[in-house]
Design an enzyme around this catalytic site. Structure first.
Site, PDB file in Angstrom:
ATOM      1  CG  ASP A 197      -2.055   0.962   1.181  1.00  0.00           C
ATOM      2  OD1 ASP A 197      -1.882   2.060   0.603  1.00  0.00           O
ATOM      3  OD2 ASP A 197      -3.133   0.647   1.720  1.00  0.00           O
ATOM      4  CG  HIS A 257      -3.374   4.999  -0.493  1.00  0.00           C
ATOM      5  ND1 HIS A 257      -3.407   3.716  -0.975  1.00  0.00           N
ATOM      6  CD2 HIS A 257      -4.060   5.760  -1.375  1.00  0.00           C
ATOM      7  CE1 HIS A 257      -4.102   3.704  -2.110  1.00  0.00           C
ATOM      8  NE2 HIS A 257      -4.509   4.930  -2.382  1.00  0.00           N
ATOM      9  CB  SER A 288      -4.259  -2.324   3.224  1.00  0.00           C
ATOM     10  OG  SER A 288      -3.627  -1.933   2.041  1.00  0.00           O
TER      11      SER A 288
HETATM   12 CO1  B1M Z   1      -5.765   5.444  -4.113  1.00  0.00          CO
HETATM   13  N1  B1M Z   1      -7.335   4.368  -3.690  1.00  0.00           N
HETATM   14  N2  B1M Z   1      -5.076   4.007  -5.226  1.00  0.00           N
HETATM   15  N3  B1M Z   1      -4.328   6.662  -4.540  1.00  0.00           N
HETATM   16  N4  B1M Z   1      -6.751   6.763  -3.272  1.00  0.00           N
HETATM   17  C1  B1M Z   1      -8.270   4.879  -2.706  1.00  0.00           C
HETATM   18  C2  B1M Z   1      -7.942   4.407  -1.294  1.00  0.00           C
HETATM   19  C3  B1M Z   1      -9.669   4.326  -3.234  1.00  0.00           C
HETATM   20  C4  B1M Z   1     -10.739   4.185  -2.124  1.00  0.00           C
HETATM   21  C5  B1M Z   1     -10.163   5.276  -4.345  1.00  0.00           C
HETATM   22  C6  B1M Z   1     -11.427   4.765  -5.022  1.00  0.00           C
HETATM   23  O1  B1M Z   1     -11.396   3.922  -5.862  1.00  0.00           O
HETATM   24  N5  B1M Z   1     -12.569   5.281  -4.682  1.00  0.00           N
HETATM   25  C7  B1M Z   1      -9.216   3.008  -3.863  1.00  0.00           C
HETATM   26  C8  B1M Z   1      -9.213   1.770  -2.930  1.00  0.00           C
HETATM   27  C9  B1M Z   1     -10.209   0.737  -3.359  1.00  0.00           C
HETATM   28  C10 B1M Z   1     -10.184  -0.457  -2.472  1.00  0.00           C
HETATM   29  O2  B1M Z   1      -9.220  -1.087  -2.177  1.00  0.00           O
HETATM   30  N6  B1M Z   1     -11.385  -0.765  -2.058  1.00  0.00           N
HETATM   31  C11 B1M Z   1      -7.824   3.343  -4.343  1.00  0.00           C
HETATM   32  C12 B1M Z   1      -7.120   2.642  -5.357  1.00  0.00           C
HETATM   33  C13 B1M Z   1      -7.905   1.565  -6.068  1.00  0.00           C
HETATM   34  C14 B1M Z   1      -5.783   2.928  -5.707  1.00  0.00           C
HETATM   35  C15 B1M Z   1      -4.899   2.193  -6.729  1.00  0.00           C
HETATM   36  C16 B1M Z   1      -5.004   0.657  -6.733  1.00  0.00           C
HETATM   37  C17 B1M Z   1      -5.211   2.772  -8.112  1.00  0.00           C
HETATM   38  C18 B1M Z   1      -4.479   2.171  -9.277  1.00  0.00           C
HETATM   39  O3  B1M Z   1      -3.280   2.198  -9.333  1.00  0.00           O
HETATM   40  N7  B1M Z   1      -5.247   1.611 -10.164  1.00  0.00           N
HETATM   41  C19 B1M Z   1      -3.498   2.659  -6.315  1.00  0.00           C
HETATM   42  C20 B1M Z   1      -2.928   1.741  -5.207  1.00  0.00           C
HETATM   43  C21 B1M Z   1      -1.463   1.692  -5.189  1.00  0.00           C
HETATM   44  C22 B1M Z   1      -0.989   0.893  -3.979  1.00  0.00           C
HETATM   45  O4  B1M Z   1      -1.223   1.292  -2.848  1.00  0.00           O
HETATM   46  N8  B1M Z   1      -0.354  -0.225  -4.220  1.00  0.00           N
HETATM   47  C23 B1M Z   1      -3.801   3.995  -5.728  1.00  0.00           C
HETATM   48  C24 B1M Z   1      -2.923   5.073  -5.740  1.00  0.00           C
HETATM   49  C25 B1M Z   1      -3.217   6.326  -5.245  1.00  0.00           C
HETATM   50  C26 B1M Z   1      -2.319   7.549  -5.445  1.00  0.00           C
HETATM   51  C27 B1M Z   1      -0.819   7.199  -5.405  1.00  0.00           C
HETATM   52  C28 B1M Z   1      -2.642   8.163  -6.784  1.00  0.00           C
HETATM   53  C29 B1M Z   1      -2.832   8.492  -4.293  1.00  0.00           C
HETATM   54  C30 B1M Z   1      -2.051   8.336  -2.951  1.00  0.00           C
HETATM   55  C31 B1M Z   1      -0.963   9.345  -2.771  1.00  0.00           C
HETATM   56  C32 B1M Z   1      -0.360   9.268  -1.393  1.00  0.00           C
HETATM   57  O5  B1M Z   1      -0.924   8.840  -0.424  1.00  0.00           O
HETATM   58  N9  B1M Z   1       0.884   9.676  -1.316  1.00  0.00           N
HETATM   59  C33 B1M Z   1      -4.240   7.944  -4.037  1.00  0.00           C
HETATM   60  C34 B1M Z   1      -5.259   8.655  -3.346  1.00  0.00           C
HETATM   61  C35 B1M Z   1      -4.944  10.093  -3.007  1.00  0.00           C
HETATM   62  C36 B1M Z   1      -6.505   8.070  -2.983  1.00  0.00           C
HETATM   63  C37 B1M Z   1      -7.752   8.730  -2.351  1.00  0.00           C
HETATM   64  C38 B1M Z   1      -8.443   9.501  -3.457  1.00  0.00           C
HETATM   65  C39 B1M Z   1      -7.509   9.647  -1.166  1.00  0.00           C
HETATM   66  C40 B1M Z   1      -6.713   9.047   0.007  1.00  0.00           C
HETATM   67  C41 B1M Z   1      -6.266  10.141   0.959  1.00  0.00           C
HETATM   68  O6  B1M Z   1      -5.122  10.583   0.926  1.00  0.00           O
HETATM   69  N10 B1M Z   1      -7.188  10.648   1.786  1.00  0.00           N
HETATM   70  C42 B1M Z   1      -8.575   7.461  -1.877  1.00  0.00           C
HETATM   71  C43 B1M Z   1     -10.064   7.684  -1.854  1.00  0.00           C
HETATM   72  C44 B1M Z   1     -10.541   8.132  -0.485  1.00  0.00           C
HETATM   73  O7  B1M Z   1      -9.986   7.782   0.541  1.00  0.00           O
HETATM   74  N11 B1M Z   1     -11.606   8.887  -0.466  1.00  0.00           N
HETATM   75  C45 B1M Z   1      -7.975   6.381  -2.698  1.00  0.00           C
HETATM   76  C46 B1M Z   1      -6.906  11.735   2.709  1.00  0.00           C
HETATM   77  C47 B1M Z   1      -6.319  11.166   4.023  1.00  0.00           C
HETATM   78  C48 B1M Z   1      -6.048  12.305   5.015  1.00  0.00           C
HETATM   79  O8  B1M Z   1      -7.271  10.297   4.573  1.00  0.00           O
HETATM   80  O9  B1M Z   1      -5.747   8.283   4.352  1.00  0.00           O
HETATM   81  O10 B1M Z   1      -8.210   7.996   4.930  1.00  0.00           O
HETATM   82  P1  B1M Z   1      -6.960   8.793   5.014  1.00  0.00           P
HETATM   83  O11 B1M Z   1      -6.558   8.955   6.552  1.00  0.00           O
HETATM   84  C49 B1M Z   1      -7.501   9.321   7.532  1.00  0.00           C
HETATM   85  C50 B1M Z   1      -8.101   8.133   8.278  1.00  0.00           C
HETATM   86  O12 B1M Z   1      -8.285   7.008   7.465  1.00  0.00           O
HETATM   87  C51 B1M Z   1      -7.191   7.936   9.444  1.00  0.00           C
HETATM   88  O13 B1M Z   1      -6.759   9.258   9.747  1.00  0.00           O
HETATM   89  C52 B1M Z   1      -6.726  10.071   8.567  1.00  0.00           C
HETATM   90  C53 B1M Z   1      -7.401  11.414   8.770  1.00  0.00           C
HETATM   91  O14 B1M Z   1      -7.455  11.884  10.020  1.00  0.00           O
HETATM   92  N12 B1M Z   1      -6.008   7.096   9.356  1.00  0.00           N
HETATM   93  C54 B1M Z   1      -5.399   6.652  10.485  1.00  0.00           C
HETATM   94  C55 B1M Z   1      -5.320   6.641   8.291  1.00  0.00           C
HETATM   95  N13 B1M Z   1      -4.285   5.904   8.687  1.00  0.00           N
HETATM   96  C56 B1M Z   1      -4.307   5.901  10.032  1.00  0.00           C
HETATM   97  C57 B1M Z   1      -3.450   5.287  10.953  1.00  0.00           C
HETATM   98  C58 B1M Z   1      -3.731   5.452  12.322  1.00  0.00           C
HETATM   99  C59 B1M Z   1      -4.811   6.208  12.742  1.00  0.00           C
HETATM  100  C60 B1M Z   1      -5.666   6.809  11.832  1.00  0.00           C
HETATM  101  O15 B1M Z   1      -2.975   4.928  13.287  1.00  0.00           O
HETATM  102  C61 B1M Z   1      -1.816   4.217  12.956  1.00  0.00           C
END
Ligand code: B1M
Length: 213
Positions: A98, A100, A151
């Site tokens: 992963d 992200h 993940s």
């Molecule tokens: Co990706 N991606 N992505 N992506 N991406 C998602 C997660 C997805 C839901 C989008 C979608 O299709 N709607 C989807 C997952 C589908 C699934 O598995 N069900 C997805 C996919 C499919 C993919 C790829 C497979 C796409 C592809 O290549 N075909 C690929 C995966 C690559 C890989 O990991 N091997 C991929 C790639 C990417 C980018 C590189 C382009 C980019 C990431 C850049 C980066 O992180 N440096 C990206 C992004 C930006 C997203 C979305 C749009 C946004 C994620 C984000 O940064 N959110 C995402 C859709 C979504 O989430 N709405 C998506 C903002 C961030 C602040 O929130 O990370 O949730 P988040 O963290 C929150 C909480 O979750 C929590 O606290 C944070 C906020 O307070 N939290 C924790 C998180 N970790 C924590 C740990 C803790 C405590 C709290 O304690 C240890």
């Protein structure tokens, strides 16, 4: 567009033109974390929706991620900080497979601004690297982040591997693909130590504080 709508739009469009000026204006009205959790996260949710709908490609989502990262970097110095870093040591990693890291890095900022020493191992961290780093760094807690559905499964495997390595430190897990239920029914049973689910970065801080006290 209102200031809030413009902030969300920078993320959706992956554009930084005017971003810093608008973030500075937002700081007059809101706390830094409320800007992130409010308009910027709303933009990111929209990006996720559009991506899911095939209306955005990965390269465009990367641009959005860059805007989010630039925004967090600009806002970070304006966040409240505690001077100490003596509450405990926490190791963070995005699990194997992963990439992200925006959420994890936000957790790092919140924890380190609030008295924790954080060791951030980065992305795609396999269990063996985590185990080796745990032995070296001797943290008080391990934090795992993961956004992909696979993940969540990887966290189960990671917990099993940690247990096999006789590690039973508290684990905190977070990320979009996880739920409290999954944590309690699928990860906890595979591990000897406490496993906590954090819904966001602030919740992560609350859980860490509860654990360390
Ligand atoms: Co990706 N991606 N992505 N992506 N991406 C998602 C997660 C997805 C839901 C989008 C979608 O299709 N709607 C989807 C997952 C589908 C699934 O598995 N069900 C997805 C996919 C499919 C993919 C790829 C497979 C796409 C592809 O290549 N075909 C690929 C995966 C690559 C890989 O990991 N091997 C991929 C790639 C990417 C980018 C590189 C382009 C980019 C990431 C850049 C980066 O992180 N440096 C990206 C992004 C930006 C997203 C979305 C749009 C946004 C994620 C984000 O940064 N959110 C995402 C859709 C979504 O989430 N709405 C998506 C903002 C961030 C602040 O929130 O990370 O949730 P988040 O963290 C929150 C909480 O979750 C929590 O606290 C944070 C906020 O307070 N939290 C924790 C998180 N970790 C924590 C740990 C803790 C405590 C709290 O304690 C240890």
């Amino acid at each position: 567009l209102s200031l809030e709508e413009r902030l969300a739009r920078y993320v959706v469009e992956g554009s930084k033109d005017g971003l810093i000026e608008d973030l500075a204006a937002a700081l007059q009205k809101y706390a830094p974390l409320d800007i992130i959790n409010g308009p910027l996260m709303a933009g990111m949710d929209e990006v996720g929706r559009l991506f899911n709908d095939n209306q955005l490609i990965v390269a465009e989502v990367l641009q959005s991620a860059e805007v989010m990262k630039a925004s967090v970097a600009f806002l970070e110095p304006h966040m409240d900080k505690e001077d100490t870093n003596t509450k405990g040591k926490i190791m963070l990693a995005t699990v194997k497979g992963d990439v992200h890291d925006i959420g994890k890095n936000l957790v790092e900022i919140i924890l380190s601004n609030n008295g924790y020493q954080v060791v951030n191992l980065g992305i795609k961290v396999p269990p063996e690297v985590l185990i080796e780093a745990t032995r070296r760094e001797k943290p008080d807690m391990i934090g795992l982040s993961g956004l992909l559905v696979k993940s969540a499964q990887q966290m189960v495997i990671t917990a099993q591997d940690l247990k096999e390595a006789n590690i039973d430190l508290p684990i905190m897990v977070g990320g979009a693909a996880l739920t409290r239920k999954f944590t309690e029914t699928r990860i906890s049973p595979e591990y000897d130590g406490v496993v906590l689910y954090a819904k966001d970065a602030m919740n992560g801080l609350e859980l860490a504080n509860r654990l360390m006290n």
